[in-house]
Design a protein around this motif. Structure first.
Motif, short mmCIF file in Angstrom:
data_model
loop_
_atom_site.label_atom_id
_atom_site.label_comp_id
_atom_site.label_asym_id
_atom_site.label_seq_id
_atom_site.Cartn_x
_atom_site.Cartn_y
_atom_site.Cartn_z
N UNK A 4 0.83 -1.20 0.00
CA UNK A 4 0.00 0.00 0.00
C UNK A 4 0.87 1.26 0.00
N UNK A 5 1.95 1.26 0.77
CA UNK A 5 2.88 2.39 0.77
C UNK A 5 3.49 2.58 -0.62
N UNK A 6 3.85 1.48 -1.26
CA UNK A 6 4.42 1.54 -2.62
C UNK A 6 3.40 2.16 -3.58
N UNK A 7 2.16 1.72 -3.50
CA UNK A 7 1.13 2.24 -4.41
C UNK A 7 0.93 3.74 -4.22
N UNK A 8 0.85 4.20 -2.97
CA UNK A 8 0.72 5.63 -2.71
C UNK A 8 1.89 6.41 -3.29
N UNK A 9 3.10 5.93 -3.06
CA UNK A 9 4.29 6.64 -3.55
C UNK A 9 4.30 6.70 -5.07
N UNK A 10 3.90 5.61 -5.71
CA UNK A 10 3.83 5.56 -7.18
C UNK A 10 2.84 6.60 -7.70
N UNK A 11 1.66 6.66 -7.09
CA UNK A 11 0.63 7.59 -7.56
C UNK A 11 1.00 9.05 -7.28
N UNK A 12 1.57 9.33 -6.12
CA UNK A 12 2.00 10.69 -5.83
C UNK A 12 3.11 11.11 -6.80
N UNK A 13 3.99 10.18 -7.17
CA UNK A 13 5.00 10.50 -8.19
C UNK A 13 4.33 10.98 -9.47
N UNK A 14 3.25 10.30 -9.88
CA UNK A 14 2.52 10.72 -11.10
C UNK A 14 2.09 12.19 -11.01
N UNK A 15 1.68 12.61 -9.82
CA UNK A 15 1.21 13.99 -9.65
C UNK A 15 2.35 15.00 -9.79
N UNK A 16 3.58 14.51 -9.67
CA UNK A 16 4.76 15.35 -9.79
C UNK A 16 5.49 15.15 -11.12
N UNK A 17 4.87 14.43 -12.04
CA UNK A 17 5.46 14.23 -13.36
C UNK A 17 6.57 13.19 -13.40
N UNK A 18 6.62 12.32 -12.39
CA UNK A 18 7.66 11.29 -12.30
C UNK A 18 7.04 9.93 -12.62
N UNK A 19 7.68 9.19 -13.51
CA UNK A 19 7.25 7.83 -13.86
C UNK A 19 8.21 6.83 -13.22
N UNK A 20 7.71 5.62 -12.96
CA UNK A 20 8.56 4.63 -12.31
C UNK A 20 9.82 4.35 -13.11
N UNK A 21 9.75 4.49 -14.42
CA UNK A 21 10.92 4.23 -15.26
C UNK A 21 12.03 5.26 -15.02
N UNK A 22 11.68 6.41 -14.45
CA UNK A 22 12.68 7.43 -14.14
C UNK A 22 13.54 7.03 -12.94
N UNK A 23 12.99 6.22 -12.05
CA UNK A 23 13.69 5.92 -10.80
C UNK A 23 13.95 4.43 -10.59
N UNK A 24 13.55 3.60 -11.55
CA UNK A 24 13.74 2.15 -11.42
C UNK A 24 15.22 1.79 -11.46
N UNK A 25 15.59 0.81 -10.65
CA UNK A 25 16.97 0.32 -10.65
C UNK A 25 17.19 -0.66 -11.78
N UNK A 26 16.12 -1.28 -12.24
CA UNK A 26 16.18 -2.13 -13.43
C UNK A 26 14.82 -2.09 -14.10
N UNK A 27 14.80 -2.25 -15.41
CA UNK A 27 13.56 -2.25 -16.18
C UNK A 27 13.56 -3.50 -17.05
N UNK A 28 12.40 -4.14 -17.17
CA UNK A 28 12.30 -5.38 -17.93
C UNK A 28 10.91 -5.51 -18.52
N UNK A 29 10.78 -6.40 -19.47
CA UNK A 29 9.49 -6.70 -20.09
C UNK A 29 8.55 -7.23 -19.02
#
Length: 161
Positions: free
Chosen positions: A126-151
């Motif tokens: 739940x904490x992760x979900x809140x942080x993800x959504x608040x990032x959206x409100x600030x123009x930040x996508x998870x791909x901007x801060x991910x340590x690794x990205x995959x299919x």
């Protein structure tokens, strides 16, 4: 209620800092209902208004726990502690997932659909979900801060899967 189109990256609305909500009226209530219906239809666990093309500070979250649907207007994370690293995806970035480092526990303050201020504590998913959504409100996508990205088809399982 209506299912809205989910905006996809690289739509510019996803990179804007969303505006504070100042009017708590029928239009906001409809947006919240539509966002919840859209999130459930897309089998997501959270949705921010910019993801439906509305640059306002509004989120809905439902991670399938006892909290059920949480609507929050003008959310802000006021405390954060601990650390977790785990997989995230996004309804606005289909086909990609990534490992993102987030706070383990947070306290978030926002307003309900009628403007009343409330706070809640969240941990783990739940904490992760809140942080993800608040990032959206600030123009930040998870791909901007991910340590690794995959299919997404190759994402590691979440706890409990």
């Amino acid at each position: 209620m209506a299912i809205r189109l989910i905006v996809q990256d690289p739509d510019p609305v996803l990179r804007e800092r969303a505006a504070q909500v100042t009017k708590f009226n029928a239009n906001l209530h409809k947006l919240l209902r539509d966002m919840a219906e859209t999130m459930y239809d897309a089998e997501g666990v959270g949705l921010a208004a910019p993801q439906v093309g509305i640059s306002k500070r509004v989120i809905v979250v439902d991670v399938g726990d006892d909290h059920g649907l949480i609507e929050m207007v003008n959310p802000e994370i006021i405390e954060a502690s601990g650390e977790q690293l785990g997989p995230e995806g996004c309804l606005s970035i289909q086909k990609l997932s990534g490992d993102v480092r987030r706070a383990q526990k947070i306290k978030v303050r926002g307003q309900d659909r009628n403007g009343a201020t409330f706070e809640m504590e969240a941990s783990d998913f739940l904490a992760r979900a809140f942080q993800h959504e608040v990032d959206h409100l600030n123009g930040v996508l998870f791909t901007d801060i991910a340590e690794s990205i995959y299919d997404s088809a190759n994402r590691p399982p979440r706890d409990g899967e």
